[in-house]
Design an enzyme around this catalytic site. Sequence first.
Site, PDB file in Angstrom:
ATOM      1  N   ASP A 295       0.818  -1.201   0.000  1.00  0.00           N
ATOM      2  CA  ASP A 295       0.000   0.000   0.000  1.00  0.00           C
ATOM      3  C   ASP A 295       0.859   1.261   0.000  1.00  0.00           C
ATOM      4  OD1 ASP A 295      -2.388  -1.274  -0.051  1.00  0.00           O
ATOM      5  OD2 ASP A 295      -2.826  -1.068   2.086  1.00  0.00           O
ATOM      6  N   LYS A 317      -3.340   3.346  -3.128  1.00  0.00           N
ATOM      7  CA  LYS A 317      -4.589   4.067  -3.377  1.00  0.00           C
ATOM      8  C   LYS A 317      -4.716   5.138  -2.314  1.00  0.00           C
ATOM      9  CE  LYS A 317      -7.190   0.410  -3.242  1.00  0.00           C
ATOM     10  NZ  LYS A 317      -8.406  -0.444  -3.233  1.00  0.00           N
ATOM     11  N   GLY A 349      -1.222  -0.593   9.064  1.00  0.00           N
ATOM     12  CA  GLY A 349      -2.047  -0.950  10.214  1.00  0.00           C
ATOM     13  C   GLY A 349      -2.317  -2.430  10.287  1.00  0.00           C
ATOM     14  N   MET A 430      -9.149   7.845   8.127  1.00  0.00           N
ATOM     15  CA  MET A 430      -9.230   8.373   6.750  1.00  0.00           C
ATOM     16  C   MET A 430     -10.343   9.411   6.587  1.00  0.00           C
ATOM     17  SD  MET A 430      -8.814   4.652   4.925  1.00  0.00           S
ATOM     18  CE  MET A 430     -10.147   3.957   5.897  1.00  0.00           C
TER      19      MET A 430
END
Length: 502
Positions: A295, A317, A349, A430
């Site tokens: 990621d 992303k 995470g 987020m």
Amino acid sequence: MIFSKSRHDCRNPKKNFREYSYKAMLFFIRLQTRYFQFMSVSKNNTGSPFYPIFLRLRRRQVLVIGGNIEAERKVRRLNRAGARITVIADALTEGLEAFAVDESIDWISPPVEPAHLGNKHLIVIADAAPATLDWVRDQAERDGIPFNAVDQLEQCSAIVPSVVDRSPLMVAVSSAGTAPELARMTRSRIERMLRPGSGRLATLLSELRVPIRTRYPDIPRRRQFLNWAMTGPPADAADQGDSEAAENYIRESLADERQTPTGEVMLVGAGPGDPELLTLRALRAIQSADVIAYDGLIDSSILDYARRDAKLLSVAKRAGDKGIHQTEICELLVEHASDGARVVRLKGGDPLIFGRAGEEIDALRAADVHFSIIPGVTAASGAAAALKMPLTQRDRSQSVRLVTAHCARGIDCIDWAALATEKQTLAFYMGIATLDQVECNLIAHGRSPETPVAIVENASQPTQRRITGQLGTLSVLAREHQLVSPAITFIGEVAASVTVPA
């Protein structure tokens, strides 16, 4: 110096003198060169005075002098090695008494007699008077018996290293007695690196050595298979103590007509950012992976743990950026695993918390690809630790809710009435771009505008920032401090305890 008479010319003494002088000069040049070479080797020879070796002591006689706790520690390890142990001591610890009752040791009262040293393959002194120690050492040296005296390095012809025991795999670490604490620290690091099932797996691979060699006669393919066995599903099963499952994985792969072992996918949590917060299992997975799909939230230094030949694939992303579609990521995982690769899907995470793991699990199951999940420290835990803030506290918060501020159907799908209840901690993932809506909806559903809030940007990383305030000014705080993702927002009474340096 001896020179050949056959080359002596009596008719030309000057020629002879020049010839002898030349030969003498060469001789002394060679002698000087060898001297300096010897001195250089002697000066640079900083190696240990001890030669590393393992002794086969099963059914062999070993003498231990002393009955204290150090003697007990030595006896325990010698007993595991199958030695026939004689202990000479006035009294024994409770542990040694138990060995004596079980007839695992022969206990003899002092003094030490010459007959006690006969046919011994190792002598250990844990506790003895100086005169006894000197006499036993001299006798051991005379008879060529390895001799160890606890905490008396200068007396020893043999020393006992720090050991990582994953029998039959054993790793010995020694500083030659000069820095035992360093040796212990090094052993601890190796202990953490080695998988807990390494010994079981080594035994199993030894038992299956013939069928493995028969199935893979050429060394490169056999090495590939063994690498899979030692890092893949068989190793995972061995770590869990399930030797039968590990053997089944290996036998099924050996029976498979394909020339490459079956691949697998590991969904791995990389923690909130700091590489030090990786779990040991996550580290081992990264180090053994053929392919790593990672990621955008992953700290780049974590990828340095990967093998040099590993394929690194960014599937980043970011909020507001479409990037690679989740369907493509799932297809990529299935494709590489089907080709026999060991694939790590590395997520920030914990992979099971807002990590799209559900879709990937469904895809892997549909394709009949073996997979496993390695949890990580979720961002909320990492951020709370950065704030030195508890997520729960008896008089302030009895529950924690992890909330994504941009769910699949939009922020309106959140149950704001449930979130507005007091005595709970809310952790919004987020959600920097939607904090104004978070603020308005919570207040509209009854949460006090004075509810404490705390925001952590880039938790656990050097660029980390911490901001505190109240719910009624949440959106203002975000704009004033120009907060950007990744960030975690905490809302609840526990945030009142947070203090941020000016």
